[in-house]
Design a protein around this motif. Structure first.
Motif, PDB file in Angstrom:
ATOM      1  N   ILE A 107       0.633  -1.187  -0.122  1.00  0.00           N
ATOM      2  CA  ILE A 107       0.162   0.076   0.020  1.00  0.00           C
ATOM      3  C   ILE A 107       0.803   1.313  -0.011  1.00  0.00           C
ATOM      4  O   ILE A 107       1.617   1.289   0.912  1.00  0.00           O
ATOM      5  CB  ILE A 107      -1.032   0.052   1.387  1.00  0.00           C
ATOM      6  N   GLU A 108       0.741   2.164  -1.025  1.00  0.00           N
ATOM      7  CA  GLU A 108       1.586   3.139  -1.214  1.00  0.00           C
ATOM      8  C   GLU A 108       1.089   4.411  -0.256  1.00  0.00           C
ATOM      9  O   GLU A 108       1.866   5.060   0.286  1.00  0.00           O
ATOM     10  CB  GLU A 108       1.772   3.736  -2.820  1.00  0.00           C
ATOM     11  N   LYS A 109      -0.251   4.828  -0.102  1.00  0.00           N
ATOM     12  CA  LYS A 109      -0.907   5.667   0.334  1.00  0.00           C
ATOM     13  C   LYS A 109      -2.199   5.525   0.571  1.00  0.00           C
ATOM     14  O   LYS A 109      -2.905   5.025  -0.198  1.00  0.00           O
ATOM     15  CB  LYS A 109      -0.360   6.977   0.282  1.00  0.00           C
ATOM     16  N   ILE A 110      -2.761   6.304   1.574  1.00  0.00           N
ATOM     17  CA  ILE A 110      -4.118   6.247   1.958  1.00  0.00           C
ATOM     18  C   ILE A 110      -4.659   7.749   2.001  1.00  0.00           C
ATOM     19  O   ILE A 110      -3.908   8.286   2.732  1.00  0.00           O
ATOM     20  CB  ILE A 110      -4.618   5.590   3.164  1.00  0.00           C
ATOM     21  N   THR A 111      -5.522   8.184   0.956  1.00  0.00           N
ATOM     22  CA  THR A 111      -6.007   9.512   0.936  1.00  0.00           C
ATOM     23  C   THR A 111      -7.322   9.733   1.117  1.00  0.00           C
ATOM     24  O   THR A 111      -8.034   8.598   1.182  1.00  0.00           O
ATOM     25  CB  THR A 111      -5.395  10.166  -0.258  1.00  0.00           C
ATOM     26  N   SER A 112      -7.889  11.012   1.693  1.00  0.00           N
ATOM     27  CA  SER A 112      -9.262  11.291   1.833  1.00  0.00           C
ATOM     28  C   SER A 112      -9.352  12.730   1.847  1.00  0.00           C
ATOM     29  O   SER A 112      -8.541  13.498   2.148  1.00  0.00           O
ATOM     30  CB  SER A 112      -9.620  10.604   3.062  1.00  0.00           C
ATOM     31  N   GLY A 113     -10.404  13.073   1.743  1.00  0.00           N
ATOM     32  CA  GLY A 113     -10.662  14.722   1.702  1.00  0.00           C
ATOM     33  C   GLY A 113     -11.180  14.911   3.199  1.00  0.00           C
ATOM     34  O   GLY A 113     -11.563  16.026   3.498  1.00  0.00           O
ATOM     35  N   ALA A 114     -11.148  13.880   4.139  1.00  0.00           N
ATOM     36  CA  ALA A 114     -11.594  14.074   5.429  1.00  0.00           C
ATOM     37  C   ALA A 114     -10.691  15.064   6.413  1.00  0.00           C
ATOM     38  O   ALA A 114      -9.408  14.970   5.951  1.00  0.00           O
ATOM     39  CB  ALA A 114     -11.523  12.960   6.236  1.00  0.00           C
ATOM     40  N   ASP A 115     -11.093  15.789   7.042  1.00  0.00           N
ATOM     41  CA  ASP A 115     -10.517  16.636   8.057  1.00  0.00           C
ATOM     42  C   ASP A 115      -9.558  15.797   8.905  1.00  0.00           C
ATOM     43  O   ASP A 115     -10.004  15.125   9.573  1.00  0.00           O
ATOM     44  CB  ASP A 115     -11.394  17.625   8.789  1.00  0.00           C
ATOM     45  N   LYS A 161     -24.770  14.804   9.910  1.00  0.00           N
ATOM     46  CA  LYS A 161     -24.588  13.391   9.395  1.00  0.00           C
ATOM     47  C   LYS A 161     -23.138  13.511   8.231  1.00  0.00           C
ATOM     48  O   LYS A 161     -23.052  14.468   7.758  1.00  0.00           O
ATOM     49  CB  LYS A 161     -25.527  12.792   8.689  1.00  0.00           C
ATOM     50  N   PHE A 162     -22.412  12.505   8.091  1.00  0.00           N
ATOM     51  CA  PHE A 162     -21.067  12.642   7.273  1.00  0.00           C
ATOM     52  C   PHE A 162     -20.946  11.351   6.568  1.00  0.00           C
ATOM     53  O   PHE A 162     -21.370  10.204   7.284  1.00  0.00           O
ATOM     54  CB  PHE A 162     -19.834  13.112   8.423  1.00  0.00           C
ATOM     55  N   VAL A 163     -20.173  11.274   5.496  1.00  0.00           N
ATOM     56  CA  VAL A 163     -20.001  10.078   4.878  1.00  0.00           C
ATOM     57  C   VAL A 163     -18.624  10.400   4.173  1.00  0.00           C
ATOM     58  O   VAL A 163     -18.349  11.388   3.527  1.00  0.00           O
ATOM     59  CB  VAL A 163     -20.819   9.835   3.774  1.00  0.00           C
ATOM     60  N   GLU A 164     -17.278   9.730   4.754  1.00  0.00           N
ATOM     61  CA  GLU A 164     -16.043  10.064   4.168  1.00  0.00           C
ATOM     62  C   GLU A 164     -15.504   8.948   3.413  1.00  0.00           C
ATOM     63  O   GLU A 164     -15.810   7.561   3.871  1.00  0.00           O
ATOM     64  CB  GLU A 164     -15.060  10.316   5.379  1.00  0.00           C
ATOM     65  N   GLU A 165     -15.056   8.873   2.167  1.00  0.00           N
ATOM     66  CA  GLU A 165     -14.488   7.963   1.302  1.00  0.00           C
ATOM     67  C   GLU A 165     -12.916   8.193   1.358  1.00  0.00           C
ATOM     68  O   GLU A 165     -12.385   9.110   1.171  1.00  0.00           O
ATOM     69  CB  GLU A 165     -15.112   8.203  -0.139  1.00  0.00           C
ATOM     70  N   GLY A 186       1.751  -0.914  -8.262  1.00  0.00           N
ATOM     71  CA  GLY A 186       1.537  -1.613  -9.394  1.00  0.00           C
ATOM     72  C   GLY A 186      -0.033  -1.761 -10.113  1.00  0.00           C
ATOM     73  O   GLY A 186      -0.073  -2.356 -10.990  1.00  0.00           O
ATOM     74  N   ARG A 187      -0.935  -1.037  -9.142  1.00  0.00           N
ATOM     75  CA  ARG A 187      -2.281  -1.169  -9.697  1.00  0.00           C
ATOM     76  C   ARG A 187      -2.672   0.201 -10.022  1.00  0.00           C
ATOM     77  O   ARG A 187      -2.380   1.079  -9.401  1.00  0.00           O
ATOM     78  CB  ARG A 187      -3.056  -1.421  -8.396  1.00  0.00           C
ATOM     79  N   SER A 188      -3.368   0.301 -11.254  1.00  0.00           N
ATOM     80  CA  SER A 188      -3.367   1.850 -11.754  1.00  0.00           C
ATOM     81  C   SER A 188      -4.897   2.374 -11.206  1.00  0.00           C
ATOM     82  O   SER A 188      -4.946   3.548 -10.902  1.00  0.00           O
ATOM     83  CB  SER A 188      -3.963   1.585 -13.480  1.00  0.00           C
ATOM     84  N   GLU A 189      -5.682   1.542 -10.667  1.00  0.00           N
ATOM     85  CA  GLU A 189      -6.837   2.088  -9.973  1.00  0.00           C
ATOM     86  C   GLU A 189      -6.729   1.714  -8.403  1.00  0.00           C
ATOM     87  O   GLU A 189      -6.581   0.827  -7.874  1.00  0.00           O
ATOM     88  CB  GLU A 189      -7.893   1.441 -10.563  1.00  0.00           C
ATOM     89  N   PRO A 190      -7.233   2.721  -7.695  1.00  0.00           N
ATOM     90  CA  PRO A 190      -7.185   2.596  -6.355  1.00  0.00           C
ATOM     91  C   PRO A 190      -8.494   1.623  -5.686  1.00  0.00           C
ATOM     92  O   PRO A 190      -9.485   1.599  -6.445  1.00  0.00           O
ATOM     93  CB  PRO A 190      -7.303   3.977  -5.568  1.00  0.00           C
ATOM     94  N   VAL A 191      -8.564   1.232  -4.716  1.00  0.00           N
ATOM     95  CA  VAL A 191      -9.717   0.533  -4.027  1.00  0.00           C
ATOM     96  C   VAL A 191     -10.212   1.760  -3.084  1.00  0.00           C
ATOM     97  O   VAL A 191      -9.494   2.526  -2.564  1.00  0.00           O
ATOM     98  CB  VAL A 191      -9.354  -0.600  -3.475  1.00  0.00           C
ATOM     99  N   HIS A 192     -11.522   1.549  -2.439  1.00  0.00           N
ATOM    100  CA  HIS A 192     -11.999   2.502  -1.684  1.00  0.00           C
ATOM    101  C   HIS A 192     -12.800   1.733  -0.584  1.00  0.00           C
ATOM    102  O   HIS A 192     -13.090   0.580  -0.609  1.00  0.00           O
ATOM    103  CB  HIS A 192     -13.084   3.269  -2.494  1.00  0.00           C
ATOM    104  N   PHE A 193     -12.825   2.557   0.537  1.00  0.00           N
ATOM    105  CA  PHE A 193     -14.004   2.285   1.683  1.00  0.00           C
ATOM    106  C   PHE A 193     -14.307   3.618   2.257  1.00  0.00           C
ATOM    107  O   PHE A 193     -13.794   4.496   2.088  1.00  0.00           O
ATOM    108  CB  PHE A 193     -13.236   1.352   2.691  1.00  0.00           C
ATOM    109  N   LYS A 194     -15.603   3.560   2.801  1.00  0.00           N
ATOM    110  CA  LYS A 194     -15.999   4.702   3.270  1.00  0.00           C
ATOM    111  C   LYS A 194     -16.656   4.303   4.803  1.00  0.00           C
ATOM    112  O   LYS A 194     -16.927   3.400   5.197  1.00  0.00           O
ATOM    113  CB  LYS A 194     -17.745   4.725   2.611  1.00  0.00           C
ATOM    114  N   VAL A 195     -16.621   5.526   5.353  1.00  0.00           N
ATOM    115  CA  VAL A 195     -17.204   5.614   6.845  1.00  0.00           C
ATOM    116  C   VAL A 195     -18.150   6.929   7.011  1.00  0.00           C
ATOM    117  O   VAL A 195     -17.998   7.674   6.539  1.00  0.00           O
ATOM    118  CB  VAL A 195     -15.829   6.056   7.785  1.00  0.00           C
ATOM    119  N   TYR A 196     -19.170   6.277   7.597  1.00  0.00           N
ATOM    120  CA  TYR A 196     -20.329   7.267   7.796  1.00  0.00           C
ATOM    121  C   TYR A 196     -20.977   7.027   9.326  1.00  0.00           C
ATOM    122  O   TYR A 196     -20.620   6.068   9.923  1.00  0.00           O
ATOM    123  CB  TYR A 196     -21.472   7.057   6.784  1.00  0.00           C
ATOM    124  N   GLY A 197     -21.530   8.428   9.523  1.00  0.00           N
ATOM    125  CA  GLY A 197     -22.088   8.244  10.908  1.00  0.00           C
ATOM    126  C   GLY A 197     -22.702   9.702  11.014  1.00  0.00           C
ATOM    127  O   GLY A 197     -23.050  10.242  10.288  1.00  0.00           O
TER     128      GLY A 197
END
Length: 346
Positions: free
Chosen positions: A280-288, A318-322, A329-340
């Motif tokens: 895993i190279e990095k994990i990014t999000s628009g979350a504060d 309410k919030f939803v953060e991706e 070596g993988r061109s597309e990222p995978v994703h997960f979400k947290v909401y609450g």
């Protein structure tokens, strides 16, 4: 929709020598009536299209299509019945109850083994929630008995993401020695199709379809169109379908933290699992970052556990953060979400 018409009729305008005004009046009236007739019902608005034309398909081939239904309504939508008006066709929903903004598909199949030539039918979808309604979808196909396709479709089965694959089918004409396939094409950018005459002078052609490694994860269904000469039809459609299996799986893809109060802390864990060792190279999000904290793994292995720490310092509501997970070596990222929800302390 209500329309208010003027009391001056076209006949009155003609008597006054105003033919141009007659034309304008009639045009406006026709436009209003056409707009009223074209307005979709609440049920029809859920369908991504309201007809299905299979084109010309070889006898004995696989002829299937899916029509997507998406509920736009607050209350649950329930499909009470799906039926067809001809034994040449069948239709079935993937599921019958939809929550708001949820989608499903109506699977439509033509019976090309038992029937030949032009076949017209209708799929009738009946809803009983949130209101009773019926949607009629015309379907048509020309089942060509003289064109032979073996096997009956281009079926890739399940293919691992990023590997690509090639499948071939044979196509020929049973009666016309002058029948030829001039070219083949598809609108799917992840497919590449070529057509070559059979070797050793054997009648017919080999249709080769390449599934590119860039094809995204998930089910796919499309068609190859053969441009032909010397027969009854100038185009023949061949079904192409399969499934791209993920090389990396995230579990869960979505996690709820429930209701938090300012200052509360909570941790949710996500598992990223690869078919082979991944980095895993990095994990990014628009979350504060003042509300969420996480750390990217630094080693290469098949399974990574990623904790996401919530500090409860997000704005109220309410919030939803991706989160995007970039893998070497993988061109597309995978994703997960947290909401609450961040709620005021009672």
């Amino acid at each position: 929709m209500m329309f208010k018409f003027c009391t001056i009729t076209p006949a009155t305008l003609l008597q006054k020598g105003r033919p141009a005004a007659v034309a304008v009046c009639c045009l406006l009236l026709c436009s209003a009536v056409s707009a009223q007739a074209a307005e979709l019902t609440w049920a029809e608005k859920m369908f991504d299209r309201l007809n299905q034309d299979f084109g010309t398909v070889p006898k004995g081939s696989v002829a299937k299509a899916r029509i997507k239904i998406t509920s736009h309504w607050r209350d649950d939508t329930h499909i009470a019945d799906v039926r067809t008006t001809c034994g040449c066709s069948a239709a079935e929903p993937e599921k019958t109850t939809l929550k708001s903004n949820e989608s499903t598909y109506i699977e439509i199949t033509m019976n090309t083994h038992k029937f030949s030539h032009r076949k017209n039918s209708n799929v009738i979808v009946t809803f009983d929630k949130p209101q009773r309604a019926e949607v009629r979808i015309p379907i048509t196909a020309f089942i060509q008995p003289d064109i032979i396709l073996a096997p009956g479709s281009v079926n890739f089965g399940t293919v691992d993401y990023g590997t690509g694959w090639r499948q071939k089918v044979q196509v020929s004409h049973a009666r016309s020695p002058n029948w030829k396939v001039r070219s083949a094409h598809t609108d799917n950018e992840n497919l590449d199709v070529t057509v070559t005459p059979n070797a050793n002078g054997k009648p017919g052609y080999e249709v080769s379809v390449l599934l590119k490694p860039t094809a995204p994860v998930g089910d796919f269904r499309d068609q190859v169109v053969l441009e032909t000469v010397g027969g009854e039809s100038s185009q023949v459609t061949v079904l192409v379908e399969g499934k791209i299996a993920p090389d990396v799986i995230v579990s869960p893809q979505t996690a709820s933290v429930g209701k938090l109060h300012p200052g509360d802390k909570k941790t949710v864990q996500f598992v990223v699992r690869g078919k082979k060792a991944i980095m895993i190279e990095k994990i990014t999000s628009g979350a504060d970052e003042s509300a969420f904290a996480w750390q990217s793994p630094t080693d290469e292995k098949n399974v990574h556990v990623i904790p996401i720490h919530l500090k409860g310092d997000s704005p109220m509501g309410k919030f939803v953060e991706e989160f995007d997970v970039r893998i070497a070596g993988r061109s597309e990222p995978v994703h997960f979400k947290v909401y609450g929800e961040i709620a005021a302390t009672e």
